[in-house]
Design an enzyme around this catalytic site. Structure first.
Site, PDB file in Angstrom:
ATOM      1  N   GLY A  81       0.809  -1.217   0.000  1.00 52.69           N
ATOM      2  CA  GLY A  81       0.000   0.000   0.000  1.00 52.69           C
ATOM      3  C   GLY A  81       0.839   1.261   0.000  1.00 52.69           C
ATOM      4  N   HIS A 336      18.262  12.289 -54.323  1.00 51.78           N
ATOM      5  CA  HIS A 336      17.393  11.121 -54.280  1.00 51.78           C
ATOM      6  C   HIS A 336      18.162   9.808 -54.216  1.00 51.78           C
ATOM      7  CE1 HIS A 336      17.124  13.149 -58.387  1.00 51.78           C
ATOM      8  NE2 HIS A 336      18.182  12.386 -58.458  1.00 51.78           N
ATOM      9  N   TYR A 360      30.991  -0.545 -44.161  1.00 54.22           N
ATOM     10  CA  TYR A 360      31.084  -1.654 -43.205  1.00 54.22           C
ATOM     11  C   TYR A 360      31.632  -2.900 -43.889  1.00 54.22           C
ATOM     12  CZ  TYR A 360      29.418  -4.861 -39.519  1.00 54.22           C
ATOM     13  OH  TYR A 360      29.329  -5.802 -38.514  1.00 54.22           O
TER      14      TYR A 360
END
Length: 429
Positions: A81, A336, A360
């Site tokens: 509580g 783009h 990477y």
């Protein structure tokens, strides 16, 4: 009068139906508990949080952002509580502000208003549109008579629509005196902090009800309420920035993180998401673009562009279907369909359609550096690490794996071959 602040965050949060603790659920990219702590530390330097469920996980998150927070642990088995949460709490100041860890919408100004009342016991209350399972507040002669928990309320008391918000301001000495007197003689067998009102009344203490906004003081218990609260917070965030001069086209369709900053004249089109600690300065963000933890200055981005973390754009045009990550672009045009990751590109450079920085190798990431006034033809791949000096032309279709000196033309296409009438030989039956 100085105030100590205690935040109750020990509940199990079972209605959230998540492995993540309730107070770590996020609104606008920040945990609920961090929203509360930011406001708490703006009001006091003595802030404590009561934890129990997944204590270590929540404690780590809190101390990472607010290292001066005092962490307490509730014994839920023996003292369940809200009053049980206060066992062992020792405030340093003359009064205590008690908050709930699942109330991220509460504004600092509202808490200041609550603290502005000098009664020995103040509690925040609101007129509920739907009283649901809130505790009911009985008010008589401008003072609070009692609080009745929903489980213990009779039919007449349940008709009351003045409800307890769960936020209290109490004199520290009064709290210390009354807390040991609270028992668990109720339907839930819990120690209710609300019982402190009854005990204070028995000692003729004046208890003041301070009316607050229901939406602002809403407690969040499940994913539906979480979504409602996030919508409220989004409205506040965008309203603030519009008042600072930012234009939002169809603002209800955009998402702006709580730590995002705008400077100067900015324009944001529909279906945009800007998050993290992004900073947008005198720029236009066009439809359906995503920006994460990046700085955009005097630039236009989109539509349908994606700036992943750690991008810095200045005087740059980023067009549709361009993705950038960890990129520093100064006066660059990338119109783009390109990927620009782990790169530095200087002023006057034009990036042709289909350009990729191959950063990477499966183990480590490498950098591409492109100088000033470089013309990069369409369908170019830069195999990092690679450096392109100023005023270079990269022919369309090139794969660049070596450094290119100033003023050069780089081209590495293989010789072409034409076989006459091949189509008919292949397909003719």
């Amino acid at each position: 009068m100085k105030t100590s602040i205690l935040i109750l965050a020990a509940g199990l949060g079972t209605r959230m139906k998540s492995q993540k603790p309730k107070v770590l659920q996020e609104l606008c990219q920040k945990s609920m508990i961090l929203h509360i702590l930011k406001k708490a530390f703006a009001l006091s330097d003595d802030v404590s949080v009561v934890l129990s469920h997944q204590k270590e996980r929540v404690e780590k998150e809190i101390l990472e952002h607010f290292p001066k927070t005092q962490i307490l642990e509730q014994d839920l088995q023996n003292y369940p509580g809200t009053a049980g949460a206060l066992r062992g709490f020792e405030p340093k100041n003359e009064r205590v502000l008690i908050l709930c860890g699942d109330m991220p919408l509460v504004e600092q100004t509202s808490l200041e208003a609550l603290l502005g009342n000098n009664a020995k016991l103040n509690l925040a209350v609101f007129k509920a549109r739907d009283s649901k399972s809130y505790g009911r507040v009985v008010i008589k002669d401008d003072g609070v008579e009692k609080i009745v928990e929903f489980k213990d309320a009779n039919a007449r008391e349940r008709e009351i629509n003045t409800c307890n918000a769960g936020v209290y301001v109490i004199d520290s000495r009064l709290l210390k005196e009354l807390l040991p007197l609270i028992d668990n003689n109720n339907a839930a067998k819990e120690y209710y902090l609300t019982d402190i009102v009854k005990l204070a009344k028995e000692k003729d203490v004046m208890i003041k009800a301070v009316f607050v906004d229901e939406d602002e003081f809403m407690g969040i218990n499940d994913k539906f309420e979480l979504s409602i609260a996030e919508n409220f917070m989004q409205e506040k965030i965008k309203k603030y920035w519009m008042q600072q001069g930012v234009i939002f086209h169809l603002p209800q369709s955009t998402f702006i993180g709580v730590d995002v900053k705008f400077v100067g004249e900015c324009e944001v089109y529909e279906n945009v998401r800007i998050g993290g600690k992004s900073k947008i300065i005198n720029s236009i963000i066009k439809s359906s673009s995503v920006i994460e933890n990046s700085i955009v200055e005097n630039s236009d981005v989109g539509p349908l562009a994606h700036l992943r973390p750690n991008c810095e754009l200045k005087n740059t045009h980023i067009g549709n279907f361009v993705e950038c990550k960890n990129a520093n672009l100064n006066a660059v045009k990338a119109g783009h369909l390109s990927y620009l990751g782990d790169c530095e590109i200087d002023s006057g450079t034009n990036i042709g359609c289909g350009t990729i920085t191959c950063n990477y190798d499966g183990v480590k990431k490498y950098k591409t550096i492109i100088g000033k006034n470089v013309f990069v033809g369409s369908d170019t791949q830069f195999i990092a690490p690679v450096k392109i000096e100023d005023e270079v032309i990269i022919a369309a279709g090139s794969t660049v794996s070596v450094n290119v000196e100033k003023g050069a033309l780089f081209i590495n296409r293989t010789g072409h071959k034409i076989i006459k009438n091949y189509y008919y030989k292949k397909f003719q039956k």
